[in-house]
Design a protein around this motif. Structure first.
Motif, PDB file in Angstrom:
ATOM      1  N   GLY A  13       0.788  -1.220   0.000  1.00 30.37           N
ATOM      2  CA  GLY A  13       0.000   0.000   0.000  1.00 30.37           C
ATOM      3  C   GLY A  13       0.820   1.270   0.000  1.00 30.37           C
ATOM      4  N   ASP A  14       2.124   1.148   0.215  1.00 33.73           N
ATOM      5  CA  ASP A  14       2.993   2.324   0.163  1.00 33.73           C
ATOM      6  C   ASP A  14       3.279   2.637  -1.297  1.00 33.73           C
ATOM      7  OD1 ASP A  14       4.785   4.349   0.649  1.00 33.73           O
ATOM      8  OD2 ASP A  14       6.446   3.008   1.169  1.00 33.73           O
ATOM      9  N   LYS A  15       2.720   3.735  -1.789  1.00 36.71           N
ATOM     10  CA  LYS A  15       2.810   4.045  -3.207  1.00 36.71           C
ATOM     11  C   LYS A  15       3.569   5.337  -3.442  1.00 36.71           C
ATOM     12  CE  LYS A  15      -1.463   1.655  -4.438  1.00 36.71           C
ATOM     13  NZ  LYS A  15      -2.788   1.761  -5.100  1.00 36.71           N
ATOM     14  N   PHE A  16       4.317   5.333  -4.518  1.00 43.95           N
ATOM     15  CA  PHE A  16       5.053   6.538  -4.909  1.00 43.95           C
ATOM     16  C   PHE A  16       4.172   7.417  -5.783  1.00 43.95           C
ATOM     17  CE2 PHE A  16       7.532   8.863  -8.053  1.00 43.95           C
ATOM     18  CZ  PHE A  16       8.413   9.573  -7.241  1.00 43.95           C
ATOM     19  N   SER A  17       4.059   8.657  -5.402  1.00 40.97           N
ATOM     20  CA  SER A  17       3.382   9.644  -6.235  1.00 40.97           C
ATOM     21  C   SER A  17       4.105  10.960  -6.048  1.00 40.97           C
ATOM     22  CB  SER A  17       1.901   9.786  -5.845  1.00 40.97           C
ATOM     23  OG  SER A  17       1.781  10.236  -4.516  1.00 40.97           O
ATOM     24  N   SER A  18       4.347  11.652  -7.130  1.00 45.61           N
ATOM     25  CA  SER A  18       5.121  12.878  -7.064  1.00 45.61           C
ATOM     26  C   SER A  18       4.412  13.968  -7.836  1.00 45.61           C
ATOM     27  CB  SER A  18       6.524  12.659  -7.642  1.00 45.61           C
ATOM     28  OG  SER A  18       7.244  13.866  -7.659  1.00 45.61           O
ATOM     29  N   SER A  19       4.392  15.144  -7.241  1.00 45.96           N
ATOM     30  CA  SER A  19       3.866  16.302  -7.954  1.00 45.96           C
ATOM     31  C   SER A  19       4.895  16.752  -8.973  1.00 45.96           C
ATOM     32  CB  SER A  19       3.555  17.427  -6.969  1.00 45.96           C
ATOM     33  OG  SER A  19       4.710  17.750  -6.218  1.00 45.96           O
TER      34      SER A  19
END
Length: 772
Positions: free
Chosen positions: A373-379
């Motif tokens: 559930g630890d997901k990478f998302s970047s602005s």
């Protein structure tokens, strides 16, 4: 008598023409050397040829002038300091070697105090010898500042002797280093003085500036010894509790590793105004901790970041809670090096701040606290032009083996690579490490225009996808460590016109046996150095016109033998080769045949092999002819059979003959008796169990029939070696005796001299000359 340049050039041309004429005559007569009278004539020509080679070598050297007699003395001193510096300080071993050069060098070195300021308590010397070295250093160093390097366990007797010698000079000590070997579990046991006790015995240390502990388990009370080190600037190894920082004056400290709450970071900075390098970890826990931290104080108050920018240049963050990481990055505009141990979520939040750091040149990201559930998302991330070196470590994303988890991690890696790496315009060094065959989208590499160094470990590929062609025009250094089945397709897809160094390893040695790796040549036209670290695998050899050096790791004896065989047949396929490195014993007959073939070719466009690396010293029956051949001289040597694995097996497996394993294979005299052991040496630790067939290639230039016959019987010779070992399960040889220095590469060339000197005798002679 001084000769003009024109005369020197004319003499050189005359000698070279005479050498080439003699070499042609030797080649013409070699085919008829089976008759005694022809053999005598051939020996005469070879001796004359050797004399010319010696004259040419002496002419190239020119008159030898002692640097001590022509250089300004202070320049000579700086040069010697560079030679003897081993990265930790002056090396006793090298110092004593320098003393052997001449009496003038000995007299000069003995009277220069800075050469003797490094006090080393080394492994491999008796306690009396260690105390002798300390006595010598203290006397010859005068009143110079001292450094103390400890890399061996210290028992009570040695401790008492060292304390008596060093305690009166504690005010001179500027640096103390405990190397990692001191803390090794192999040294543990009763009677070994602890690191803390050693430091305590030297107190006070009023001028100590640098303390390197490698690691320590000091209690909070024991860290109180820092009060007796008021000038300490660098503290490496061990994790300092924040309470000690608050109560002990450390205003000069520039390097520190601490444990504590993230909220206390900004309080810490007020106590350490000169801090430049900081490592922060979770309290009372190693970097592998997983428990949650109570980071927020019970009263809910959060210490605000400082109003003025911090002076931090190097930051290592090893905390699970990263709630204040972004604030720390935001007030550290001078950061040059950043290492993060983090989660996917935290990394996504921090990347924007990372890319804004104007001086950041070296970044390392280690994905550690990774859960489902630890997901990478970047602005949106701004472009970065400062980062030059980048390391991505995904080896900790391997704790769960469910298919869903693996897909999730592959997705995170792909998102990170595609969203962040294209923003790093100036990256020239990239390292990617994964713990298993994880799929990496390598197409992104083509966007890194300035990439010079690429290190890939464990990366895998999608078996259902085709390998796209990748052109990396700037790449000079490529280091790969993959499952072997990935190599052939990946290497064939690369186009690296500037590549100079290629290092090949595999992750799983068990799957390398009998597999063949193709090393294409057209894709790497400038490749000059190849390091083959794939044990038991076969190398499909193809011409490499620019290759100058090739290395074969321990266990790669089959590839090494195949390569020597190929060079005997087709030396023109590697016209630039000069150096061959063996980290396991080669097949001596193949090595000598290869050198005799290559170093006496009439074709002058093919370079000579001038250096050979082997894992230990050699007996004279190998060393003398090897040195001669590397210098381009004809020589007498043992027969091909005596040098071959079958001939050596007749000695190695003769139970009545003494000798350790290393001495037998390096042909040195040895008195070590054979022994009965339940776990004998395996044959694979000596040579590979299978020999490759003779390559199906036409020799170029033509090769004598008797050499071709010898090469074709290589497998037969190995079969004899194995047959000689039938009762080797009942007895074996000692692995090594005191004649060898392991983990070293012994370089042989035309200028090789005798085996390494006895440093113990040199040390004793130095002491006698000092105190006479």
């Amino acid at each position: 008598m001084v000769h003009s340049t024109a005369e020197v050039v004319a003499q050189h041309e005359r000698l070279e023409n005479e050498r080439l004429q003699l070499l042609k005559s030797i080649h013409d007569q070699s085919g008829n050397a089976y008759r005694l009278e022809n053999r005598k004539g051939l020996n005469f020509l070879q001796n004359k040829y050797n004399q010319i080679v010696i004259s040419q070598r002496e002419a190239r050297r020119g008159p030898w002038t002692d640097p001590l007699s022509i250089l300004p003395f202070d320049i000579w001193v700086h040069i010697i300091e560079e030679i003897v510096d081993d990265g930790w300080g002056s090396s006793y071993r090298v110092i004593y070697n320098m003393i052997l050069v001449s009496k003038q060098w000995k007299d000069a070195i003995v009277r220069i105090p800075q050469f003797w300021t490094q006090i080393s308590i080394e492994v491999g010397f008796a306690e009396s010898e260690v105390l002798q070295r300390i006595t010598t250093a203290l006397y010859l160093s005068g009143d110079q500042a001292l450094t103390l390097d400890i890399e061996r366990p210290i028992g009570r007797d040695l401790y008492d002797g060292c304390h008596a010698l060093l305690a009166p000079h504690s005010a001179r000590i500027r640096r103390i280093t405990f190397r990692q070997t001191y803390l090794s579990s192999s040294w543990s046991g009763s009677g070994v003085i602890s690191l803390y006790q050693i430091l305590l015995s030297l107190l006070p240390l009023p001028n100590l500036q640098d303390l390197r502990l490698s690691d320590s388990n000091f209690t909070e009370d024991q860290w109180g010894i820092l009060e007796s080190m008021p000038r300490i600037r660098f503290l490496e190894g061990g994790v300092l509790p924040l309470s000690i920082v608050k109560h002990v004056s450390l205003v000069n400290l520039e390097t520190l590793a601490v444990s504590g709450r993230a909220d206390e970071l900004f309080i810490l900075m007020t106590y350490l105004p000169r801090l430049r390098r900081l490592t922060i970890m979770d309290p009372s826990r190693s970097v592998w901790g997983w428990e949650d931290d109570a980071e927020v104080p019970s009263d809910g108050y959060r210490v605000p970041p400082p109003e003025q920018p911090l002076a931090l240049e190097v930051l290592t963050w090893q905390k699970r809670d990263a709630s204040r990481l972004q604030e720390l990055l935001g007030c550290s505009p001078r950061l040059k090096q950043l290492t993060l141990w983090t989660s996917w979520k935290t990394l996504g939040l921090a990347l924007g701040d990372v890319n804004k750091l104007p001086f950041l040149s070296n970044t390392s990201v280690n994905m550690q606290w990774v859960n489902s559930g630890d997901k990478f998302s970047s602005s949106t991330v701004t472009q970065n032009t400062s980062i030059r070196e980048l390391s991505l470590n995904f080896t900790y994303c391997e704790y769960k083996s469910t298919k869903e988890y693996q897909i999730e991690q592959d997705t995170n890696i792909s998102r990170l690579i595609h969203s962040w790496l294209p923003t790093l315009e100036q990256v020239d060094t990239l390292s990617i490490l994964v713990g298993s065959q994880r799929i990496i989208p390598f197409t992104f590499l083509s966007s890194l225009r300035y990439l010079r160094v690429l290190h890939l470990v464990g990366a895998g590929f999608d078996d259902n996808s085709e390998f796209p062609e990748l052109t990396l025009n700037a790449l000079e250094d490529l280091r790969l460590n993959h499952p072997l089945q990935c190599y052939n397709d990946f290497l064939s897809s690369l186009r690296c016109p500037s590549l100079l160094l290629l290092i090949l390893q595999i992750m799983d040695f068990n799957h390398a046996t009998n597999m063949t790796l193709r090393l294409p040549s057209l894709q790497f036209p400038r490749l000059s150095s190849l390091y083959w670290k794939i044990p038991q695998a076969k190398l499909e050899i193809s011409p490499h016109m620019a290759l100058k050096s090739i290395s074969f790791s321990n266990g790669a004896s089959q590839a090494a033998g195949d390569f020597c065989t190929y060079l005997i047949l087709r030396p023109r396929d590697f016209p630039s080769l000069e150096t061959v490195k063996f980290y396991q014993f080669p097949e001596w007959d193949l090595l000598f045949l290869m050198l005799e073939r290559r170093n006496f070719l009439l074709d002058q466009s093919i370079s000579k092999i001038t250096k050979v690396f082997v894992p230990t010293t050699l007996g004279l029956v190998l060393k003398e002819p090897l040195t001669s051949l590397l210098g381009g001289q004809f020589t007498n040597r043992l027969s091909n059979h005596e040098l071959s694995i079958s001939g050596m097996g007749e000695i190695y497996f003769d139970k009545s003959l003494p000798g350790c394993h290393w001495c037998c294979l390096s042909m040195q005299a040895c008195s070590s008796p054979v022994i009965s052991m339940p776990y004998p040496l395996s044959l694979s630790s000596i040579w590979s169990e299978d020999r490759a067939e003779l390559p199906i290639v036409n020799p170029d230039p033509p090769l004598a029939d008797h050499i071709l016959d010898w090469l074709s019987q290589r497998q037969t010779r190995y079969d004899k070696w194995k047959a000689s070992a039938e009762d080797f399960n009942l007895w074996t040889r000692e692995r090594v005796c005191g004649s060898h220095e392991l983990d070293s590469a012994f370089i042989f060339s035309e200028f090789s001299t005798s085996n390494p000197s006895s440093y113990r005798s040199v040390a004793t002679a130095t002491l006698e000359s000092v105190f006479d």
